[in-house]
Structures are given as structure tokens and as C-alpha cells.
Design a protein around this motif. Structure first.
Motif, short mmCIF file in Angstrom:
data_model
loop_
_atom_site.label_atom_id
_atom_site.label_comp_id
_atom_site.label_asym_id
_atom_site.label_seq_id
_atom_site.Cartn_x
_atom_site.Cartn_y
_atom_site.Cartn_z
N SER A 157 9.13 -6.51 -4.70
CA SER A 157 9.98 -5.40 -4.27
C SER A 157 9.24 -4.45 -3.31
O SER A 157 9.85 -3.60 -2.68
CB SER A 157 10.51 -4.62 -5.47
OG SER A 157 9.48 -3.85 -6.03
N GLN A 158 7.91 -4.61 -3.23
CA GLN A 158 7.11 -3.73 -2.38
C GLN A 158 6.67 -4.39 -1.08
O GLN A 158 5.96 -3.81 -0.28
CB GLN A 158 5.83 -3.31 -3.14
CG GLN A 158 6.09 -2.39 -4.32
CD GLN A 158 6.49 -1.02 -3.86
OE1 GLN A 158 5.76 -0.36 -3.16
NE2 GLN A 158 7.69 -0.60 -4.25
N THR A 159 7.04 -5.67 -0.92
CA THR A 159 6.54 -6.44 0.22
C THR A 159 7.43 -6.28 1.44
O THR A 159 8.65 -6.39 1.34
CB THR A 159 6.49 -7.93 -0.19
OG1 THR A 159 5.63 -8.05 -1.31
CG2 THR A 159 5.97 -8.80 0.94
N ASP A 160 6.82 -6.03 2.59
CA ASP A 160 7.55 -6.03 3.85
C ASP A 160 7.28 -7.34 4.59
O ASP A 160 6.48 -8.15 4.13
CB ASP A 160 7.13 -4.83 4.70
CG ASP A 160 7.81 -3.55 4.22
OD1 ASP A 160 8.78 -3.65 3.45
OD2 ASP A 160 7.35 -2.46 4.61
N VAL A 161 7.95 -7.49 5.72
CA VAL A 161 7.91 -8.78 6.41
C VAL A 161 7.77 -8.55 7.92
O VAL A 161 8.27 -7.55 8.43
CB VAL A 161 9.22 -9.57 6.14
CG1 VAL A 161 9.18 -10.94 6.80
CG2 VAL A 161 9.48 -9.69 4.64
N ALA A 162 7.06 -9.45 8.58
CA ALA A 162 7.01 -9.37 10.05
C ALA A 162 6.83 -10.75 10.64
O ALA A 162 6.23 -11.63 10.03
CB ALA A 162 5.90 -8.44 10.51
N TYR B 53 4.04 -11.83 5.08
CA TYR B 53 4.48 -10.85 4.11
C TYR B 53 3.41 -9.77 4.06
O TYR B 53 2.21 -10.07 4.05
CB TYR B 53 4.63 -11.51 2.73
CG TYR B 53 5.85 -12.40 2.60
CD1 TYR B 53 6.87 -12.38 3.54
CD2 TYR B 53 5.98 -13.24 1.50
CE1 TYR B 53 7.99 -13.19 3.41
CE2 TYR B 53 7.10 -14.06 1.35
CZ TYR B 53 8.10 -14.04 2.31
OH TYR B 53 9.20 -14.84 2.18
N LEU B 54 3.84 -8.52 4.04
CA LEU B 54 2.90 -7.40 4.10
C LEU B 54 2.92 -6.66 2.78
O LEU B 54 3.97 -6.18 2.36
CB LEU B 54 3.33 -6.44 5.22
CG LEU B 54 3.52 -7.09 6.59
CD1 LEU B 54 4.31 -6.18 7.51
CD2 LEU B 54 2.16 -7.41 7.21
N PRO C 53 1.61 -3.41 0.96
CA PRO C 53 1.01 -2.14 1.35
C PRO C 53 -0.31 -1.88 0.61
O PRO C 53 -0.48 -2.30 -0.52
CB PRO C 53 2.07 -1.10 1.00
CG PRO C 53 3.12 -1.81 0.22
CD PRO C 53 2.93 -3.26 0.35
#
Lengths: 248, 626
Positions: B31-36, B105-106, B108
């Protein structure tokens, strides 16, 4: 269908404008005045970027709906997934997912698709209770969807049914973009065996080296669509591309 | 309400270092992972810039560079980068670039730091520095086979019975009966200290009393000195149980005094040891010595392979397996020499049969060729004696080949007249190599610096070792030459997808773990060992001597030990797998057949070897004073 998409996309690439050939920001300003319901007033008042804004500067949000069927006039929304993003980063951690109780019956066919069952939605609230929250997440941003006519029509109809007036906003359609990018074979070429290229979400993603995601979960599909948009822009456009060239 | 994305959650669940975390924390990470997304060729991280996320490769491929621009690693699905910077000063230390279209996947930074602090298994698996992760992995493995790598002191049940050398056999026998032990340690007598602290001069067993006193008809009041054994094999208290067993096999004794600081503190007996050790190698060695013909010896090959496979299955470490295989190999040689002397009569002049290379280092595995040579007595006269030693050498080398130890392709065998020399000639050869080093000559002579006498006048081998130890350490030119030779074979950078990745970014399908791993490590350790005048032959023992001499950068000796153990064990395990699958075992490994654990830790081990080679080059530059 593909032919339609192609024509539609090429027509739009000439510079997308809002309903009645009115530029989107003008349309928003007018609607902020004319809309009756405070939720819609607030939504339109947040405005939208002008068509010449570079993509890199536009706050974006990818959305996906699961529905009880394909016809927006007879069917309703079952779940909503949204993921805010920019060209650089998809803020999955700010992603949201809502289950809503449709006003039309959940067909057995659609259950097969999205796996959302009667018992799941029996306890879910009506869309009217979630609309405040959903619109708040969309306002001020440009919305991305794969085959955006579904999301556009369903939301417009659903809001109209609940608030007495609909809602329309500019959208970026990854399917239309892909249709424009993948020039489809002409009728003559098809007669000589050329195949049409699939512009479905999973097939389009594969072209950009994106991983396979299981379809038909609104949040995953929104993410999948957001990733595809980043990939399409990285390969075929740039952050400097004016949003007005792509939105519809 | 935050919604975790099931696609991200599923991905984390399937990949290191997340897969061992429990579900609640995985859901939180998802739920805390971002994407690029990064298109091929795009720079992802630039040196020195601020870093706020940890990068997990979801699809595609990423190249990570050193600041100098040198390729550091190539990553693909499930790999990660950015942790070096996150853990240091939150600045990018290793720039990264998308090699293919890549989705990341990023995670933080605050969450990454929390995972790193709170979850030990997570922190252990994340590559922070090459060596730390390998150290932790090896430590965990060692813990899991405590029983087999137990030190000999864990066997000892009681204090040894020590008796003064002046006592009569009868009195010794009475004491042995009272204590109900089967042997007594005989020590020098002295008034001013307790008996046990005195020098050990002999050992006497039930069997000695039977064979050397009763059967010989000696009087019971004979001095114990008359019947005790004075050539005493002993072990140090901290040696492994398996080493005690191998010592018993090698010297054919059933009692081993256990020493601590030169004082006997106990006796390890064969039954004690057998209780701890698998009987595999013991069984094979007994069958070798019991063989009546060459055909019977040849028929033991499957037993040797089974013994190897079973030791691997029992989680023996590389030192145990290497030693057991060397003991078995040595037993074949000894048995063949015994048979040769029966066939051709006693030797006309004394000689010593030498084992060279991996057998002498006790690092033998299942796929091995024979490397051997002869030391002849200085009175050796080719006209009179050559015929005998030709016959003897042919018999032994042909026999070894028949038993699975193939002929040495480089011709380093006793059958080669070049490698049958008198003790004097061998001494001269070593002095020539050391005093007048020539690169090309030395390259082919590495193997002679790992030598062990297996039959005959084995003390000659020790004399040569002592000569080398004394002279080599004083010849910087020789060491520089050896060091240069040890740098000829380098490890790869790591693995990428199904390939071995070289430092220049080239790929290959398979890797020879001996040529690219254990051999360059053994070469490198040998140079350091020679520099510190070590007389050890086993690479682990040599490393101990080198660490003792304190010539390596802090910690790097222990790193080398881990690297050697890991590379050797991967090689060993894959040979065992080949045997199991009915294939001919070899040294080559395809990355597809490596486990996740092996891929990660091997990369670290290669990095350690690579760094150690750089240090070797630096330390032994000729003309540099040290």
C-alpha cells in the motif's frame, strides 16, 4: 471498432475540445456557474488545465470502473479504482478503491469478469454516498482511462440518475492513443493477410515491456492503465507535448 | 482507507527479500509502493543526487554503475537498487540506467529504513556491502550443520589417564582397569608440576599390551616406555571431529590425544568419532585397503561417488568433503604403490611418492585428474634404478586412471621422467623457481607449491615444503611473479537473467566454477601463504596463517574464507546434482540451475575475489618495499 477508434483518435489529435466545440477550461468555468448541485459546482470550480499545458506539468489520475454490464444506460458501476500520478511517478500509495451497490442487478456474466459478488456489494453504500469522495480525488486533474468512453458514459449516467445532472470532463484514453500509434492495416493489407493489432490493455502493455497484471480489478486496472500511459508518452510523445493534443 | 494493490502484493510475496515477511507487513508495503516507468536508455539515478526511494525492478533490466563509470551490476525482475545511497547519506552512490524498458516499484525511504531496522531476515538479504551479506548467509549455513562441524572437544567425556614414563606396564594396566579406559598417555616425569602438564612422549593401548608385551613374552614389570608408541598422532582441541576421524584413518590408529596448548586434555577414540561422523569415507577407505586386485579397486568407483553424494546430502562443508575425497584419493595411491612393490619387489633406493595440487591441498572433489611426482634418494642412478621406477610409475598412474583419476593433461605425473628427481634435484628446482622466477615457467609450476608425501620417505616432502616456506617469503621478485600469475583467471561480475555476466557486460551461457572461482582463489591464497612462510597446504589453513600474519586489510581474510567456502560448495552441490541425475559431473554451471540464494551470494563471492585480486596486484608489485 478499430476503424472507429482510429478516426476518433485522429480527429481528436487535431486539438481536443469540450462539448459543443467549447474549450475545456471555458466549459468548466461555465459549468461552475450553471451546475446546481454543490458537489458538481465544486468539481467544476477546481478547473482544468488549458490545452497548451505541457503534459509534464499536468496532475493526472488513472481510473477504472467495474460495471454490471457494458451498456451505460442499463447498467451501473460496481467498483471504482483511482491512482493519482504524474508523468514521472504513479502515486499508488494514494490509490483508492471503492465498492458501490449498483442500482441495477448484478448479472452472472459480470461476476465472472470482476469477481465481485452479490454478498460483496450488499453491504456496500450507494454511489451517492461516495460521490463526494470520488469527485474530490478527480477534481483539478486530468483523468486517464483505457477506452475512456466507458468511464465517461457510466459516470455521467450514474451521476445524472442520483443528482439529476451529469458530469463530463476531459480525458486521456490510452486505448485511443494506442490505436493512433499502431497504424492498423488497411482493408487491402488485411486482404493480403495482415492482422489487426490488438489495442486491448494487456496486449498494449506487452508492447512496452510492462508486466502482465490480472485484469478486472478496478485498482489494478487503473494502475495498469497509468503505467501504460507513462510508457506511451515515454516512447511516442514527451513531457513537452501539449495536453490539448491528446485529451478528448 | 488505503488500498493495497494486489498485483504489487503478489509480486512482493514471490520475491526476496520480501517473501519471508509476514502478510500484515507485506500488505503495508504494497500500500506504500509507488510506480514508475523508464524507457530503455533513460537515466534513472544520477550520481550525487538526493535519493528518496528504494527501487525494485518489476520488469525490464537496469544497469548500475560505479562512480567511475565501470559496470557494477545488471539487474532484472526482482532485483533492487538504491539501498547504498539510502543507508549512507541519502545521496546516490551508484548511478542507474534502464537497459530495457523498465517498470520499477518505489518504496519510500522511511518504510525501507523501518524494514531494514525491524526485520533481521530482510536486512540480512539486502545487499548492503558485498561481504556483509555473504558473511551472514554463511553464518546461517554453518549454524544449520553444527553437528557435523563440531570441534573435537565436544566429544571428550573424561580427563585422559596420564602415567609417568617410568611406571611398569603392570601398574599402568592396573590404573587403566581402575579407570576403565583403553589407553593411557605417557608423559615425562618432573617433580615441580602436575603430571598432566608434562610433555607427552607416548601412548599405550590395550592392544599394545597384548601385542607388544603378552604376545612377546616380556615381563610385566617392564617399563611402559618399552611398549608405548612414540610416533603420536594428535589433534588440537578446536579441530573438527571429521578431522580427527581422518587422522585416525590416515595413521591407522583408534586413539587420538586431544591437545590444548601442547598439553593433552583428553583422548578421542574411534567409537566416539563414529558416533558423530557418517561412516561413508571410513567405509570406502577400508575397502580400498582391503582390495586384492586392481579390478577390485576399480569396482570401488561407485562407492566413492556415493560417499561424495552422501556427504553433500548431510550438509558437510567443503573442507570436510575436500579432505575426505583427498584421503580416499591418497588411499588409492597408497594401495596401488603397495601393490606395485609387491609386484616389482622392494625399491632399489628409497623414494617418496608425491601428491600435488588439489589432493595435496585436501581440496579434492569428484572430478579430478591425477597430479603426482617422485622424489628419489640422492644415490639414485638412472642406469641402475630407472627401470624400476618407470615400471612402478606406470603401474600407479595407469591404476589411478583406471580408478577414475584421469591422466594429467599437462603431463605432471610420476611417469614423466622430468618429474622424477632426486631430493637434491628437487631442492635445486625449487630454488631456481624462487631465485630466478620466469613468468612462463612459474605459471606451469604453481602445482608444485602444493605438495604432500603420500608414500615412502614422506619427510622429504616436508623438507621441501620447509625450504619453500623459508626462501619464498624472502624473494619479492618471486612473489611478484606468482602474484601476476594468480591474476590470470578472473571471476565474472555476476548473473543476469539466464546468463553469466562478465565485467565488460558480455554474456555467456555457463561458468566453469573451478577456473573462474576456486582455482583463482587457491592461487591468490597461495601467494599470500608463501609471503608469510606458511607451511600449510590447505587453502583454509593457509588463510589462517595469512590472517595470523596480519598482512590483509581488516576483515578481508574472513571474507575470502566465506567466498571460498561458498564457491566450493556451489561447485560441490552441482556435481552432486549431476551424479544424482546420472550425468557426468563437471565444473561448469548454467545460471538457470542456480538457486536464488546461490545467485545472490555467488555474486558477492565473486566481488570479494575480484577485490582480493586487486589487492594482490597492489601488494606484490615488484620493486615495492614492504
Amino acid at each position: 471498432m478499430a476503424g472507429f477508434q482510429q478516426r476518433f483518435a485522429s480527429k481528436l489529435s487535431g486539438g481536443g475540445v469540450g462539448p459543443g466545440n467549447e474549450p475545456w477550461p471555458v466549459f468548466f468555468a461555465r459549468m461552475a456557474e450553471q451546475a446546481q448541485h454543490p458537489l458538481l459546482k465544486r468539481f467544476y470550480a477546481a478547473g482544468t488545465p488549458t490545452g497548451d499545458t505541457p503534459l509534464a506539468e499536468v496532475p493526472l489520475v488513472a481510473i477504472d470502473f467495474e460495471t454490471t454490464g457494458l451498456d451505460a444506460s442499463k447498467c451501473d458501476i460496481v467498483s471504482v479504482g483511482i491512482v493519482p500520478m504524474t508523468l514521472n511517478r504513479i502515486y499508488n500509495r494514494q490509490g483508492r478503491h471503492w465498492l458501490v451497490r449498483p442500482r441495477t442487478a448484478l448479472s452472472a456474466d459480470s461476476v465472472v469478469f470482476h469477481g465481485i459478488t452479490h454478498s460483496d456489494i450488499d453491504n456496500a453504500p450507494d454511489l451517492s454516498e461516495q460521490l463526494d469522495d470520488i469527485l474530490e480525488h478527480l477534481q483539478g486533474k486530468v483523468v486517464i482511462a483505457h477506452c475512456c468512453s466507458i468511464e465517461r458514459n457510466f459516470l455521467d449516467m450514474a451521476v445524472k440518475a442520483r443528482l439529476g445532472e451529469g458530469v463530463v470532463f476531459p480525458m486521456l484514453d490510452t486505448m485511443a492513443l494506442e490505436a493512433g500509434i499502431q497504424r492498423q492495416p488497411t482493408l487491402i493489407e488485411r486482404m493480403f493477410g495482415a492482422r489487426r493489432k490488438s489495442i486491448r490493455l494487456a496486449d498494449s502493455r506487452e508492447r512496452y515491456g510492462l508486466p502482465f497484471y490480472h485484469p478486472h480489478h478496478a485498482l489494478s486496472d487503473a494502475l495498469a492503465c497509468g503505467e501504460l500511459f507513462q510508457a506511451q508518452i515515454a516512447h511516442h510523445y514527451s513531457g513537452a507535448t501539449a495536453i490539448g493534443n491528446l485529451w478528448q | 482507507m488505503q488500498a493495497e494493490n494486489i498485483e504489487i502484493l503478489e509480486f512482493l510475496r514471490q520475491h526476496h527479500p520480501f517473501k519471508d515477511l509476514d502478510n500484515a507487513i507485506l500488505e503495508r508495503i504494497a500500500s506504500q509502493t509507488d510506480v514508475a516507468y523508464f524507457k530503455a536508455g533513460t537515466q534513472i539515478l544520477n550520481f550525487g543526487e538526493a535519493i528518496t526511494d528504494w527501487y525494485i525492478v518489476r520488469s525490464g533490466a537496469v544497469e548500475v554503475y560505479r562512480r567511475s563509470g565501470e559496470l557494477y551490476d545488471r539487474l532484472t525482475t526482482g532485483d533492487y537498487f538504491g539501498q547504498f545511497g539510502l543507508l549512507r547519506n541519502k545521496r546516490i552512490r551508484f548511478p542507474a540506467k534502464a537497459l530495457e524498458d523498465t517498470l520499477v516499484y518505489l518504496i519510500p525511504e522511511p518504510l525501507f529504513s523501518e524494514l531494514f531496522e525491524e526485520y533481521e531476515t530482510f536486512a540480512d538479504q539486502v545487499e548492503v556491502e558485498d561481504r556483509t551479506r555473504l558473511r551472514q548467509a554463511m553464518a546461517r549455513q554453518a549454524d544449520s550443520n553444527q553437528l557435523l562441524s563440531a570441534p573435537v572437544e565436544t566429544l571428550m567425556l573424561r580427563e585422559p589417564l596420564t602415567v609417568p614414563v617410568t611406571l611398569s606396564v603392570r601398574d599402568v594396566a592396573i590404573q587403566m582397569s581402575e579407570e576403565s579406559v583403553s589407553c593411557a598417555l605417557v608423559v615425562t616425569e618432573s617433580d615441580d608440576q602436575p603430571l598432566a602438564a608434562n610433555r607427552l612422549v607416548g601412548i599405550v593401548t590395550d592392544k599394545d599390551i597384548r601385542n607388544r608385551l603378552v604376545a612377546e613374552g616380556l615381563p610385566y614389570d617392564s617399563s611402559v616406555e618399552d611398549i608405548m608408541s612414540t610416533r603420536i598422532a594428535s589433534v588440537e582441541h578446536n579441530q573438527f571431529v571429521f578431522e580427527a576421524m581422518l587422522m585416525m584413518l590416515r595413521f591407522n590408529v583408534h586413539h587420538l590425544p586431544v591437545m590444548r596448548h601442547g598439553v593433552p586434555v583428553g583422548v578421542a577414540t574411534l567409537p566416539d568419532v563414529i558416533r558423530y561422523e557418517s561412516q561413508n569415507s571410513l567405509f570406502v577407505v577400508r575397502r580400498i585397503f582391503g582390495a586384492q586386485s586392481l579390478d577390485e579397486l576399480k569396482a570401488l568407483q561407485p562407492d566413492v561417488r556415493n560417499c561424495f553424494s552422501r556427504m553433500v546430502a548431510e550438509d558437510a562443508n567443503s573442507h570436510m568433503i575436500g579432505t575426505a575425497m583427498a584421503v580416499i584419493g591418497r588411499s588409492f595411491k597408497q594401495k596401488l604403490l603397495e601393490m606395485a612393490e609387491e609386484e616389482f619387489g622392494p625399491p632399489p633406493v628409497p623414494y617418496c611418492f608425491l601428491a600435488l595440487g588439489s589432493m595435496a591441498r585436501e581440496e579434492q572433489l569428484i572430478v579430478t585428474d591425477q597430479d603426482n611426482a617422485l622424489i628419489l634418494d640422492n644415490r639414485y642412478d638412472p642406469k641402475l634404478h630407472e627401470d624400476y621406477f618407470i615400471k612402478l610409475s606406470n603401474f600407479v598412474c595407469d591404476g589411478l586412471d583406471a580408478c577414475g583419476y584421469t591422466y594429467c593433461r599437462g603431463g605432471i605425473m610420476a611417469t614423466n621422467p622430468k618429474w622424477r628427481k632426486t631430493l637434491q634435484q628437487w631442492g635445486d628446482s625449487f630454488l631456481d623457481w624462487i631465485n630466478n622466477p620466469v613468468q612462463e615457467v612459474l605459471l606451469n609450476s604453481f602445482i608444485f607449491f602444493d605438495l604432500q608425501g603420500v608414500w615412502g620417505e614422506t619427510q622429504w616432502a616436508e623438507q621441501l615444503s620447509a625450504l619453500v616456506a623459508e626462501k619464498a617469503s624472502r624473494s619479492p621478485k618471486f612473489l611478484a611473479c606468482m602474484a601476476r600469475g594468480a591474476l590470470g583467471r578472473t571471476p565474472p561480475l555476476g548473473f543476469f537473467k539466464g546468463f553469466v555476466m562478465e565485467t565488460d557486460g558480455e554474456h555467456s551461457r555457463s561458468i566453469n566454477m573451478k577456473r573462474r572461482g576456486t582455482a583463482p582463489l587457491a592461487d591468490l591464497i597461495r601467494v599470500h601463504a608463501l609471503a608469510v612462510a606458511s607451511k600449510s597446504h590447505n587453502s583454509f589453513d593457509r588463510l589462517d596463517d595469512v590472517i595470523e600474519a596480519d598482512i590483509l586489510p581488516p576483515g578481508s581474510g574472513a571474507d575470502l574464507r566465506d567466498a571460498l567456502e561458498l564457491i566450493a560448495m556451489v561447485r560441490i552441490r552441482h556435481q552432486a546434482l549431476d551424479l544424482e541425475a546420472g550425468r557426468d559431473p563437471d565444473n561448469s554451471i548454467e545460471p538457470d540451475n542456480l538457486s536464488d540464494f546461490e545467485r545472490r551470494t555467488l555474486k558477492d563471492a565473486f566481488q570479494i575475489l575480484s577485490n582480493a585480486q586487486k589487492y594482490l596486484k597492489f601488494r606484490y608489485q615488484f620493486g615495492r618495499a614492504f
